[in-house]
Design an enzyme around this catalytic site. Structure first.
Site, PDB file in Angstrom:
ATOM      1  N   LEU A  81     -10.409  -2.059 -11.771  1.00  0.00           N
ATOM      2  CA  LEU A  81      -9.323  -1.394 -12.496  1.00  0.00           C
ATOM      3  C   LEU A  81      -8.178  -2.379 -12.757  1.00  0.00           C
ATOM      4  O   LEU A  81      -7.685  -2.495 -13.872  1.00  0.00           O
ATOM      5  CB  LEU A  81      -8.819  -0.187 -11.672  1.00  0.00           C
ATOM      6  CG  LEU A  81      -7.584   0.543 -12.198  1.00  0.00           C
ATOM      7  CD1 LEU A  81      -7.889   1.262 -13.512  1.00  0.00           C
ATOM      8  CD2 LEU A  81      -7.088   1.583 -11.164  1.00  0.00           C
ATOM      9  N   ARG A 129      -8.521   6.025  -0.955  1.00  0.00           N
ATOM     10  CA  ARG A 129      -7.322   5.895  -0.111  1.00  0.00           C
ATOM     11  C   ARG A 129      -7.570   6.410   1.305  1.00  0.00           C
ATOM     12  O   ARG A 129      -6.948   5.929   2.258  1.00  0.00           O
ATOM     13  CB  ARG A 129      -6.142   6.600  -0.796  1.00  0.00           C
ATOM     14  CG  ARG A 129      -5.680   5.785  -1.995  1.00  0.00           C
ATOM     15  CD  ARG A 129      -4.744   6.489  -2.953  1.00  0.00           C
ATOM     16  NE  ARG A 129      -4.532   5.615  -4.118  1.00  0.00           N
ATOM     17  CZ  ARG A 129      -4.018   5.997  -5.275  1.00  0.00           C
ATOM     18  NH1 ARG A 129      -3.656   7.255  -5.447  1.00  0.00           N
ATOM     19  NH2 ARG A 129      -3.870   5.133  -6.255  1.00  0.00           N
ATOM     20  N   TRP A 150      -8.095  -9.345  -8.750  1.00  0.00           N
ATOM     21  CA  TRP A 150      -8.038  -8.785  -7.379  1.00  0.00           C
ATOM     22  C   TRP A 150      -9.288  -7.961  -7.072  1.00  0.00           C
ATOM     23  O   TRP A 150      -9.199  -6.933  -6.412  1.00  0.00           O
ATOM     24  CB  TRP A 150      -6.790  -7.914  -7.174  1.00  0.00           C
ATOM     25  CG  TRP A 150      -5.503  -8.441  -7.685  1.00  0.00           C
ATOM     26  CD1 TRP A 150      -4.658  -7.833  -8.542  1.00  0.00           C
ATOM     27  CD2 TRP A 150      -4.884  -9.699  -7.352  1.00  0.00           C
ATOM     28  NE1 TRP A 150      -3.556  -8.615  -8.779  1.00  0.00           N
ATOM     29  CE2 TRP A 150      -3.667  -9.766  -8.056  1.00  0.00           C
ATOM     30  CE3 TRP A 150      -5.243 -10.779  -6.536  1.00  0.00           C
ATOM     31  CZ2 TRP A 150      -2.809 -10.856  -7.990  1.00  0.00           C
ATOM     32  CZ3 TRP A 150      -4.386 -11.859  -6.470  1.00  0.00           C
ATOM     33  CH2 TRP A 150      -3.185 -11.886  -7.188  1.00  0.00           C
ATOM     34  N   ILE A 151     -10.434  -8.384  -7.574  1.00  0.00           N
ATOM     35  CA  ILE A 151     -11.625  -7.537  -7.416  1.00  0.00           C
ATOM     36  C   ILE A 151     -12.362  -7.843  -6.109  1.00  0.00           C
ATOM     37  O   ILE A 151     -12.951  -8.916  -5.927  1.00  0.00           O
ATOM     38  CB  ILE A 151     -12.582  -7.680  -8.631  1.00  0.00           C
ATOM     39  CG1 ILE A 151     -11.832  -7.381  -9.942  1.00  0.00           C
ATOM     40  CG2 ILE A 151     -13.794  -6.765  -8.459  1.00  0.00           C
ATOM     41  CD1 ILE A 151     -11.139  -6.028 -10.023  1.00  0.00           C
ATOM     42  N   ILE A 204       3.774  -8.848  22.028  1.00  0.00           N
ATOM     43  CA  ILE A 204       3.360  -8.620  23.425  1.00  0.00           C
ATOM     44  C   ILE A 204       2.553  -9.819  23.941  1.00  0.00           C
ATOM     45  O   ILE A 204       2.657 -10.205  25.102  1.00  0.00           O
ATOM     46  CB  ILE A 204       2.557  -7.297  23.537  1.00  0.00           C
ATOM     47  CG1 ILE A 204       3.511  -6.113  23.325  1.00  0.00           C
ATOM     48  CG2 ILE A 204       1.826  -7.191  24.873  1.00  0.00           C
ATOM     49  CD1 ILE A 204       2.828  -4.759  23.183  1.00  0.00           C
ATOM     50  N   GLY A 212       3.067 -12.823  23.111  1.00  0.00           N
ATOM     51  CA  GLY A 212       3.900 -14.027  23.177  1.00  0.00           C
ATOM     52  C   GLY A 212       3.257 -15.166  22.393  1.00  0.00           C
ATOM     53  O   GLY A 212       2.657 -14.938  21.331  1.00  0.00           O
ATOM     54  N   SER A 268       2.244   1.181  -1.263  1.00  0.00           N
ATOM     55  CA  SER A 268       2.970   2.268  -0.573  1.00  0.00           C
ATOM     56  C   SER A 268       3.901   2.977  -1.547  1.00  0.00           C
ATOM     57  O   SER A 268       4.096   4.198  -1.474  1.00  0.00           O
ATOM     58  CB  SER A 268       3.769   1.692   0.602  1.00  0.00           C
ATOM     59  OG  SER A 268       2.867   1.193   1.557  1.00  0.00           O
ATOM     60  N   GLU A 307      -5.516  -0.417  -3.425  1.00  0.00           N
ATOM     61  CA  GLU A 307      -5.831   0.998  -3.703  1.00  0.00           C
ATOM     62  C   GLU A 307      -4.552   1.844  -3.797  1.00  0.00           C
ATOM     63  O   GLU A 307      -4.504   2.990  -3.354  1.00  0.00           O
ATOM     64  CB  GLU A 307      -6.855   1.538  -2.702  1.00  0.00           C
ATOM     65  CG  GLU A 307      -8.158   0.755  -2.819  1.00  0.00           C
ATOM     66  CD  GLU A 307      -9.383   1.461  -2.329  1.00  0.00           C
ATOM     67  OE1 GLU A 307      -9.389   2.692  -2.272  1.00  0.00           O
ATOM     68  OE2 GLU A 307     -10.367   0.751  -2.029  1.00  0.00           O
TER      69      GLU A 307
HETATM   70  N1  CAA Z   1      -6.813  13.065 -10.406  1.00  0.00           N
HETATM   71  C1  CAA Z   1      -7.026  13.414 -11.686  1.00  0.00           C
HETATM   72  N2  CAA Z   1      -6.206  13.075 -12.703  1.00  0.00           N
HETATM   73  C2  CAA Z   1      -5.095  12.383 -12.377  1.00  0.00           C
HETATM   74  C3  CAA Z   1      -4.799  11.996 -11.055  1.00  0.00           C
HETATM   75  C4  CAA Z   1      -5.713  12.384 -10.043  1.00  0.00           C
HETATM   76  N3  CAA Z   1      -5.525  12.047  -8.764  1.00  0.00           N
HETATM   77  N4  CAA Z   1      -3.643  11.326 -11.059  1.00  0.00           N
HETATM   78  C5  CAA Z   1      -3.225  11.274 -12.328  1.00  0.00           C
HETATM   79  N5  CAA Z   1      -4.104  11.912 -13.125  1.00  0.00           N
HETATM   80  C6  CAA Z   1      -4.033  12.134 -14.568  1.00  0.00           C
HETATM   81  C7  CAA Z   1      -2.767  12.886 -14.940  1.00  0.00           C
HETATM   82  O1  CAA Z   1      -2.925  14.285 -14.841  1.00  0.00           O
HETATM   83  C8  CAA Z   1      -2.567  12.463 -16.383  1.00  0.00           C
HETATM   84  O2  CAA Z   1      -3.425  13.175 -17.236  1.00  0.00           O
HETATM   85  P1  CAA Z   1      -2.836  14.199 -18.339  1.00  0.00           P
HETATM   86  O3  CAA Z   1      -1.883  13.440 -19.196  1.00  0.00           O
HETATM   87  O4  CAA Z   1      -4.060  14.663 -19.064  1.00  0.00           O
HETATM   88  O5  CAA Z   1      -2.156  15.288 -17.569  1.00  0.00           O
HETATM   89  C9  CAA Z   1      -3.078  11.035 -16.368  1.00  0.00           C
HETATM   90  O6  CAA Z   1      -3.906  10.889 -15.233  1.00  0.00           O
HETATM   91  C10 CAA Z   1      -1.967  10.018 -16.323  1.00  0.00           C
HETATM   92  O7  CAA Z   1      -1.225  10.308 -15.170  1.00  0.00           O
HETATM   93  P2  CAA Z   1       0.327  10.050 -15.098  1.00  0.00           P
HETATM   94  O8  CAA Z   1       0.998  10.589 -16.334  1.00  0.00           O
HETATM   95  O9  CAA Z   1       0.798  10.566 -13.794  1.00  0.00           O
HETATM   96  O10 CAA Z   1       0.354   8.452 -15.172  1.00  0.00           O
HETATM   97  P3  CAA Z   1       1.447   7.442 -14.691  1.00  0.00           P
HETATM   98  O11 CAA Z   1       1.255   6.228 -15.491  1.00  0.00           O
HETATM   99  O12 CAA Z   1       2.797   8.065 -14.657  1.00  0.00           O
HETATM  100  O13 CAA Z   1       1.093   7.137 -13.144  1.00  0.00           O
HETATM  101  C11 CAA Z   1      -0.220   6.586 -11.219  1.00  0.00           C
HETATM  102  C12 CAA Z   1      -0.146   7.298 -12.567  1.00  0.00           C
HETATM  103  C13 CAA Z   1      -0.457   7.656 -10.158  1.00  0.00           C
HETATM  104  C14 CAA Z   1       1.006   5.801 -10.849  1.00  0.00           C
HETATM  105  C15 CAA Z   1      -1.438   5.669 -11.386  1.00  0.00           C
HETATM  106  O14 CAA Z   1      -1.198   4.724 -12.391  1.00  0.00           O
HETATM  107  C16 CAA Z   1      -1.842   4.963 -10.113  1.00  0.00           C
HETATM  108  O15 CAA Z   1      -2.440   5.555  -9.228  1.00  0.00           O
HETATM  109  N6  CAA Z   1      -1.552   3.632 -10.034  1.00  0.00           N
HETATM  110  C17 CAA Z   1      -2.040   2.819  -8.943  1.00  0.00           C
HETATM  111  C18 CAA Z   1      -3.374   2.215  -9.288  1.00  0.00           C
HETATM  112  C19 CAA Z   1      -4.119   1.748  -8.067  1.00  0.00           C
HETATM  113  O16 CAA Z   1      -4.213   2.443  -7.067  1.00  0.00           O
HETATM  114  N7  CAA Z   1      -4.716   0.577  -8.179  1.00  0.00           N
HETATM  115  C20 CAA Z   1      -5.522   0.068  -7.132  1.00  0.00           C
HETATM  116  C21 CAA Z   1      -6.551  -0.853  -7.698  1.00  0.00           C
HETATM  117  S1  CAA Z   1      -8.151  -0.590  -7.120  1.00  0.00           S
HETATM  118  C22 CAA Z   1      -8.289  -1.502  -5.701  1.00  0.00           C
HETATM  119  O17 CAA Z   1      -7.341  -1.932  -5.095  1.00  0.00           O
HETATM  120  C23 CAA Z   1      -9.697  -1.597  -5.272  1.00  0.00           C
HETATM  121  C24 CAA Z   1     -10.063  -2.737  -4.395  1.00  0.00           C
HETATM  122  O18 CAA Z   1     -10.779  -3.637  -4.817  1.00  0.00           O
HETATM  123  C25 CAA Z   1      -9.734  -2.661  -2.945  1.00  0.00           C
END
Ligand code: CAA
Length: 381
Positions: free
Chosen positions: A125, A243, A156-157, A337, A339, A366, A363
């Site tokens: 992503l 998460r 960052w994959i 702890i 040291g 915070s 993922e």
């Molecule tokens: N389930 C279903 N739909 C969801 C949802 C959920 N949990 N969360 C949001 N949506 C939907 C919303 O309903 C919205 O849809 P509609 O317009 O149809 O209603 C759409 O998604 C967009 O949502 P927002 O308007 O809330 O979008 P936003 O841009 O304001 O913010 C966010 C969304 C929650 C901040 C999101 O961008 C997010 O989670 N960002 C963090 C991304 C992340 O976690 N990245 C980690 C990378 S993966 C990784 O780290 C893997 C690895 O290799 C370890």
């Protein structure tokens, strides 16, 4: 309310604990030092059924509940968070995403070898300019009639070079914003798909974190997951479960640090007695144990929400937010702890402290968890 584990859950936890202590611990310092991926160890995890724990047995998985998965993640992470992140991504992002949303043909072709651990998966992503702001995808997959043409960069994959199946999120219709995003299954070896540079990281150094490049990759139409435009929902729903995995990882890092600090403080003497008998240390241990238990309750609640079919967006975000902070705080105290011994690699706690940090970042940072939690309380600001 019943906090007793079932016999099966206890057996899973104990098997994970044995594996972590007997197989992972012996080489963990060297793998961290050399940034060496635990190929052999991950293969064994697959043979033991830990790579597709929650997948239906008809697709080669263990058919276990999320709590069993959380218990196994905690035990593995106590010792080796580099191995547990590989396990977490494969189980809760890749296998779960495919089992829940892929079609039957895709499941038979891709899920089965991933659930058995024969193949490893990655979830793609993040991009150089789209991390927390995940709707701002720059990778495109343009509909060419009989295939999609993918171009872009992911970074960052986790499992970047080890994986052979990649779930890639890409923009198929720029004008449609997040509704124009799709998720695709990409196989290693597809023409134009290049595994780029490996990151040299502070922590989880045994895991392979890479940049991926897509240069005119022809993606077969049948590799799209779900209906057209489903990709962002796919990513969000999948990350909600992921998460819980990372919260369990953070919990494991914290409880591993406490175990080490407790054992050391019972042996090490200063001013005529074991240091655990000095209130300065005893109170630290008390705080660590209390915070870890609180984190565990949040993790178990989120796992139970998922297992009972309740919404777990909120409880999973809370578990990750809190457990990752506890991991950071607890590992810092465990080093204190110890040291001077805490500052050298041989005693393991410095590695746990370095590994803890990423649990507050990947993922969903915070700060992103706080967005999710606060929006559940008050709606989108
Ligand atoms: N389930 C279903 N739909 C969801 C949802 C959920 N949990 N969360 C949001 N949506 C939907 C919303 O309903 C919205 O849809 P509609 O317009 O149809 O209603 C759409 O998604 C967009 O949502 P927002 O308007 O809330 O979008 P936003 O841009 O304001 O913010 C966010 C969304 C929650 C901040 C999101 O961008 C997010 O989670 N960002 C963090 C991304 C992340 O976690 N990245 C980690 C990378 S993966 C990784 O780290 C893997 C690895 O290799 C370890």
């Amino acid at each position: 309310m019943n906090f007793d584990l079932t016999e099966e859950q206890i057996a899973v936890r104990d098997a994970a604990r044995d594996f972590a202590q007997n197989v992972l611990k012996p080489g963990v310092i060297e793998r961290d030092r050399d940034q060496r991926f635990p190929h052999e160890e991950v293969k064994q995890l697959g043979e033991l059924g830990f790579m597709g724990m929650m997948v239906d047995p008809k697709y080669g998985g263990g058919g276990m509940d999320t709590l069993s998965y959380a218990l196994a993640m905690e035990e593995i992470s106590k010792v080796d968070a580099s191995t547990s992140v590989c396990m977490s991504v494969n189980n809760s992002l890749v296998c779960w995403g495919l089992e829940k949303f892929a079609n039957e043909e895709q499941k038979l072709k891709y899920l089965v070898p991933l659930a058995t651990g024969e193949k490893i998966g990655a979830f793609c992503l993040s991009e150089p300019e789209a991390g927390s702001d995940a709707t701002s995808q720059r990778t495109t997959a343009i509909d060419m009639g009989d295939h999609y043409l993918m171009n872009g960069t992911k970074n960052w994959i986790t499992n970047g070079s080890t994986a052979s199946v990649y779930l890639v999120i890409a923009q198929t219709n720029v004008e449609a914003g997040h509704k124009g995003i799709n998720a695709f299954i990409i196989e290693k070896g597809m023409e134009g798909f290049i595994v780029g540079g490996k990151e040299d990281k502070l922590g989880i150094r045994g895991s392979d974190t890479h940049t991926l490049l897509f240069n005119d990759v022809k993606v077969p139409k049948e590799n799209r997951i779900g209906e057209d435009g489903f990709g962002f929902t796919f990513a969000m729903k999948t990350l909600s479960g992921g998460r819980i995995g990372i919260a369990s990882q953070a919990l494991g890092i914290a409880s591993g640090a406490l175990e080490l600090a407790l054992a050391y403080s019972k042996e090490r003497k200063a001013f005529g007695k074991e240091i655990c008998k000095h209130q300065a240390i005893a109170f630290k241990l008390a705080d660590m144990a209390t915070e870890i238990d609180a984190a565990r309750l949040l993790v178990w609640r989120a796992a139970d929400d998922k297992d009972q079919g309740r919404n777990y967006d909120q409880s999973g975000a809370m578990a990750k937010l809190f457990a990752s902070k506890v991991a950071m705080d607890t590992t810092v105290e465990a080093v204190q702890i110890h040291g001077g011994y805490g500052f050298v690699k041989e005693y393991h706690v410095e590695r746990l402290m370095r590994d803890a940090k990423i649990t507050q970042i990947y993922e969903g940072t915070s700060e992103i968890q706080k967005i999710v939690i606060s929006r559940n309380l008050i709606g989108k600001i």
